[in-house]
Design a protein around this motif. Sequence first.
Motif, PDB file in Angstrom:
ATOM      1  N   GLN A 143       0.903  -1.263   0.253  1.00  0.00           N
ATOM      2  CA  GLN A 143       0.106   0.088   0.044  1.00  0.00           C
ATOM      3  C   GLN A 143       0.816   1.357  -0.050  1.00  0.00           C
ATOM      4  O   GLN A 143       0.674   2.225  -0.567  1.00  0.00           O
ATOM      5  CB  GLN A 143      -0.784  -0.255   1.323  1.00  0.00           C
ATOM      6  N   VAL A 144       1.990   1.242   0.870  1.00  0.00           N
ATOM      7  CA  VAL A 144       2.642   2.510   0.800  1.00  0.00           C
ATOM      8  C   VAL A 144       3.581   2.597  -0.507  1.00  0.00           C
ATOM      9  O   VAL A 144       3.408   3.830  -1.130  1.00  0.00           O
ATOM     10  CB  VAL A 144       4.011   2.323   1.798  1.00  0.00           C
ATOM     11  N   LEU A 145       3.843   1.529  -1.109  1.00  0.00           N
ATOM     12  CA  LEU A 145       4.482   1.592  -2.575  1.00  0.00           C
ATOM     13  C   LEU A 145       3.504   2.201  -3.435  1.00  0.00           C
ATOM     14  O   LEU A 145       3.947   3.034  -4.482  1.00  0.00           O
ATOM     15  CB  LEU A 145       5.092   0.310  -2.813  1.00  0.00           C
ATOM     16  N   SER A 146       2.175   1.564  -3.703  1.00  0.00           N
ATOM     17  CA  SER A 146       1.432   2.063  -4.450  1.00  0.00           C
ATOM     18  C   SER A 146       1.051   3.743  -4.284  1.00  0.00           C
ATOM     19  O   SER A 146       0.910   4.350  -5.209  1.00  0.00           O
ATOM     20  CB  SER A 146       0.108   1.381  -4.544  1.00  0.00           C
ATOM     21  N   ASN A 147       1.096   4.084  -2.801  1.00  0.00           N
ATOM     22  CA  ASN A 147       0.612   5.503  -2.892  1.00  0.00           C
ATOM     23  C   ASN A 147       1.821   6.309  -3.078  1.00  0.00           C
ATOM     24  O   ASN A 147       1.568   7.419  -3.891  1.00  0.00           O
ATOM     25  CB  ASN A 147       0.297   5.816  -1.271  1.00  0.00           C
ATOM     26  N   LEU A 148       2.957   5.897  -2.669  1.00  0.00           N
ATOM     27  CA  LEU A 148       4.204   6.694  -3.558  1.00  0.00           C
ATOM     28  C   LEU A 148       4.139   6.748  -5.143  1.00  0.00           C
ATOM     29  O   LEU A 148       4.796   7.923  -5.454  1.00  0.00           O
ATOM     30  CB  LEU A 148       5.344   6.000  -2.758  1.00  0.00           C
TER      31      LEU A 148
END
Length: 221
Positions: free
Chosen positions: A62-67
């Motif tokens: 999720q953090v990767l997709s948001n970044l």
Amino acid sequence: RFKIMNIDHMAFMDDKTLFPQSPFPFKDRSNLLHQMTTRYDSYLTSELPISKEIIEQKTALQVLSNLLTGPMTYLILFCAIYFGSDVLVRDRRNQTILQGIPLSWYRLINLKTFVAFSYTMLVLFALFIAGMAALTFQNGFGYFGMQIPTLVPGNEFDFMDLEIISIGKFLLLAMGFIPILVYLFIRINMVLSLVLTNEWLVLLVSSLILFSERIYFTREL
């Protein structure tokens, strides 16, 4: 329950701390609320185990997709520009070394493009592995089947709309486009290096191309 949700929505829309510097704060809050409710609805219909980390979007995926939907994409492309800004320019200071290489200038440019591209992707891959490992250790890896809202072209009433896709599909699309964009900006660097005589000028012009939208675009217009 309907009244409680309405009160929560109204409180969210009236929250002055959200987007205080935005020229259209109400619209931004509405879009954010729409994304949140769409994402939470997907959690309710999902068969995956939902944890606190998933709800707060703290898992590694999720953090990767948001970044990747934020400024991180600019940082990735800037790395490509930085690593390839002096590949050809510095050869002018070592012309005697290149005279004995049995390669045409076009093949030499292609070779240097491949080296710069491989080095950039290797560095990005190493940072990706290190970041994902740290996030996984803290909050878990997440699930590729988790659904996230993405912007898609809308209808005659709305220019953009939200569509639910899995994180796995989103990352597959992102990982397919990133190498193409990295290669494109490295080739732009090569072209600029043939015209400009200084690596800092190449870096400056390539960076202006990358951030040009931020220079001329404004939401007030």
